[in-house]
Design an enzyme around this catalytic site. Structure first.
Site, PDB file in Angstrom:
ATOM      1  N   GLY A   1       0.786  -1.269   0.050  1.00  0.00           N
ATOM      2  CA  GLY A   1      -0.084   0.057   0.063  1.00  0.00           C
ATOM      3  C   GLY A   1       0.701   1.221   0.025  1.00  0.00           C
ATOM      4  N   SER A   2       0.430   2.268   0.329  1.00  0.00           N
ATOM      5  CA  SER A   2       0.821   3.587   0.425  1.00  0.00           C
ATOM      6  C   SER A   2       2.144   3.602   1.531  1.00  0.00           C
ATOM      7  CB  SER A   2       0.018   4.807   0.711  1.00  0.00           C
ATOM      8  OG  SER A   2      -0.522   4.683   1.929  1.00  0.00           O
TER       9      SER A   2
ATOM     10  N   GLU B   1       5.709  -3.399   1.019  1.00  0.00           N
ATOM     11  CA  GLU B   1       5.746  -2.845  -0.288  1.00  0.00           C
ATOM     12  C   GLU B   1       4.906  -1.784  -0.564  1.00  0.00           C
ATOM     13  OE1 GLU B   1       5.558  -2.059  -3.624  1.00  0.00           O
ATOM     14  OE2 GLU B   1       3.992  -3.731  -3.937  1.00  0.00           O
ATOM     15  N   LEU B   2       5.636  -0.633  -0.831  1.00  0.00           N
ATOM     16  CA  LEU B   2       5.081   0.740  -0.788  1.00  0.00           C
ATOM     17  C   LEU B   2       5.293   1.386  -1.924  1.00  0.00           C
ATOM     18  CD1 LEU B   2       6.790   1.521   2.886  1.00  0.00           C
ATOM     19  CD2 LEU B   2       4.431   0.286   2.361  1.00  0.00           C
ATOM     20  N   GLY B   3       4.950   2.704  -1.908  1.00  0.00           N
ATOM     21  CA  GLY B   3       4.821   3.577  -3.173  1.00  0.00           C
ATOM     22  C   GLY B   3       5.852   3.700  -3.940  1.00  0.00           C
TER      23      GLY B   3
ATOM     24  N   CYS C   1       1.736   0.977  -8.176  1.00  0.00           N
ATOM     25  CA  CYS C   1       3.048   1.538  -7.420  1.00  0.00           C
ATOM     26  C   CYS C   1       4.243   1.763  -8.163  1.00  0.00           C
ATOM     27  CB  CYS C   1       3.297   0.652  -6.482  1.00  0.00           C
ATOM     28  SG  CYS C   1       3.645  -1.301  -6.682  1.00  0.00           S
TER      29      CYS C   1
ATOM     30  N   GLU D   1       3.739  11.283  -5.817  1.00  0.00           N
ATOM     31  CA  GLU D   1       3.073  10.047  -6.470  1.00  0.00           C
ATOM     32  C   GLU D   1       1.707  10.458  -6.903  1.00  0.00           C
ATOM     33  OE1 GLU D   1       2.739   5.089  -5.774  1.00  0.00           O
ATOM     34  OE2 GLU D   1       2.723   6.556  -4.087  1.00  0.00           O
TER      35      GLU D   1
ATOM     36  N   PHE E   1      -0.750   8.566  -8.744  1.00  0.00           N
ATOM     37  CA  PHE E   1      -1.531   7.460  -8.867  1.00  0.00           C
ATOM     38  C   PHE E   1      -2.891   7.924  -9.785  1.00  0.00           C
ATOM     39  CE2 PHE E   1      -2.538   3.374  -6.720  1.00  0.00           C
ATOM     40  CZ  PHE E   1      -0.981   2.932  -6.545  1.00  0.00           C
TER      41      PHE E   1
END
Length: 492
Positions: A237-238, A259-261, A293, A387, A389
């Protein structure tokens, strides 16, 4: 849509899941949240949101059955994964419909996501029969072993953008290696990112209670990170949410995978084929409306080909149709909700105010946002930093290779980068200087093939990877085991 309604009666009928959550069986709960189709705002059903009490009950129940699942013969566990993969293939049309209608995916994206999620099941099916350990040097008469053991109960918190795959890539290997799993899908995509997975494993014969699927908000996620029965959190996620998850998990001494942006750069060198570079840039920027991502958040183009590249990218962007992917062939579907649409619109407006040129797009209606090109973006521009998105290509000119490296590395993120050049050696030399977890030469930034370790550096992750050879590392822990024929007589 009659074909869709008929399909849901076969695999995932609405009456089975609506108003429910999955705790080994389909159980009523509350409060209820509507499942909304972002393209039309139609209500597709309701899901029961889990509260901290339900999370605690599920975690405890999962812990009770986990040991028996871990002790099951490896072929038993592998067989469940293989049957789940076969079911995903058999019900592909219906599952893709859910990704389109609930997740806003185009048919192309939905098909690709289901394919990679099914591959994750096939790959996980090979894990139970893997040798996982080492024989260590020791003294005569003693056998010393290091072996990998399941963690216990794994909590998985998954996002809305690739809801099926980004949950499955953690759920499948965790189960295959003998863990139980409590999955909290994003409540915006609880069906395609949660209940589809529950149904696959239910029909595949997974013992009841080994997998729980609990849609929920932040309080449910917080309960997962604090519960004593949960030994690991895998979060996608973020970065902002990941910081909170990592802090809470660390406080409770849980293993955590984040596991992020990302703000990912595609570098186009002046010897690149411009048409190929534009095709790569458009794919990386506009796939799933940019809600990825790994999306190409910056396109860095060397000055000698900048004008030609920009002209062709603008032509490509203006040719891409936006609309309801469940009812027409389109390149871009809706953004997930109004909040995400407004976030993208704000950055586009702020970017123009800071000097960027709106070369294409920038308009939206309802949740449909046109493919957009921001040109002449400077290092100081908010579109360079944030970011987005959303379907916004951010194009930045540069002069030298040193400039490209400086621009690409000028970010707190470090998930994915790519370089396009006709000289592979030149691209590799430049790539060695980039601060990134994933690097692609002559490709764009959005890549994942299941068999590869996937993880970022900087604030794109916490140094862990998931996928391929990393799965055994992530979802098991070492145990040292020694064996002697007889206990020694110690001198004390």
């Amino acid at each position: 849509m009659e074909s869709w309604k008929m399909a849901t009666q076969v695999f995932l009928p609405t009456k089975l899941w609506s108003g429910k959550q999955f705790d080994g069986q389909w159980s009523a709960g509350g409060p209820l949240r509507e499942v909304v189709e972002p393209a039309t705002a139609a209500v597709l059903g309701q899901v029961a949101l889990a509260d901290p009490g339900q999370v605690a009950r599920s975690a405890a129940a999962a812990a009770q059955v986990q040991r028996a699942w871990a002790d099951a013969p490896y072929e038993t566990r592998a067989g469940v994964l293989r049957r789940a993969a076969a079911l995903a293939e058999a019900h592909a049309d219906e599952i893709q419909d859910w990704l389109v209608r609930e997740g806003g995916a185009t048919r192309l994206k939905a098909g690709s996501e289901l394919k990679v999620a099914t591959r994750a099941l096939h790959e996980a099916a090979a894990l139970p029969s893997r040798a996982v350990g080492e024989v260590l040097p020791s003294e005569p008469g003693r056998l010393s072993l290091a072996r990998r053991r399941p963690l216990g109960v794994v909590g998985v918190i998954s996002p809305f953008n690739f809801p099926l795959y980004l949950a499955m890539r953690a759920v499948a290997p965790a189960l295959a290696l003998g863990n139980a799993v409590v999955l909290k899908p994003d409540p915006r995509t609880s069906v395609c990112g949660g209940f589809v997975i529950a149904r696959l494993f239910e029909l595949a014969g997974l013992p009841a209670g080994v997998l729980h699927v609990l849609p929920g908000d932040g309080d449910a996620g917080a309960a997962l990170t604090a519960d004593p029965h949960i030994r690991m959190i895998q979060f996608t996620g973020s970065t902002a949410a990941g910081r909170k998850v990592g802090e809470a998990a660390g406080r409770h001494l849980k293993k955590v995978s984040l596991e992020l942006g990302g703000k990912n750069s595609l570098i186009v060198l002046d010897d690149a084929d411009v048409d190929l570079a534009v095709a790569n840039a458009a794919w990386g920027s506009y796939l799933h409306q940019g809600q990825i991502c790994m999306a190409t958040g910056r396109i860095l183009v060397q000055r000698g080909i900048y004008a030609r590249f920009l002209e062709k990218l603008v032509a490509k962007a203006t040719s891409l149709r936006t609309g309801d992917p469940a009812r027409e062939e389109v390149a871009l579907g809706p953004l997930i909700n109004a909040q995400q649409r407004d976030h993208a619109a704000r950055i586009v407006a702020d970017a123009q105010a800071a000097g960027a040129v709106l070369a294409a797009g920038g308009q939206h209606r309802a949740l449909f946002f046109d493919a957009t090109v921001l040109a002449d973006v400077s290092r100081e521009n908010p579109a360079f930093r944030e970011e987005i998105f959303g379907p916004v290509a951010v194009v930045v000119p540069f002069d030298t290779e040193d400039d490209a490296v400086s621009l690409a590395n000028d970010t707190v993120y470090g998930l994915s980068m790519a370089i396009i050049s006709s000289d592979v050696g030149r691209a590799l030399r430049l790539g060695e200087r980039l601060h990134t977890g994933l690097l692609h030469i002559n490709d764009q930034t959005v890549n994942d093939e299941v068999i590869n370790p996937f993880g970022g550096v900087g604030v794109s992750g916490n140094g862990t990877s998931i996928g391929g050879p990393a799965n055994i590392d992530e979802f098991t822990q070492w145990q040292w085991l020694t064996i002697k024929g007889q206990a020694p007589a110690y001198p004390l």
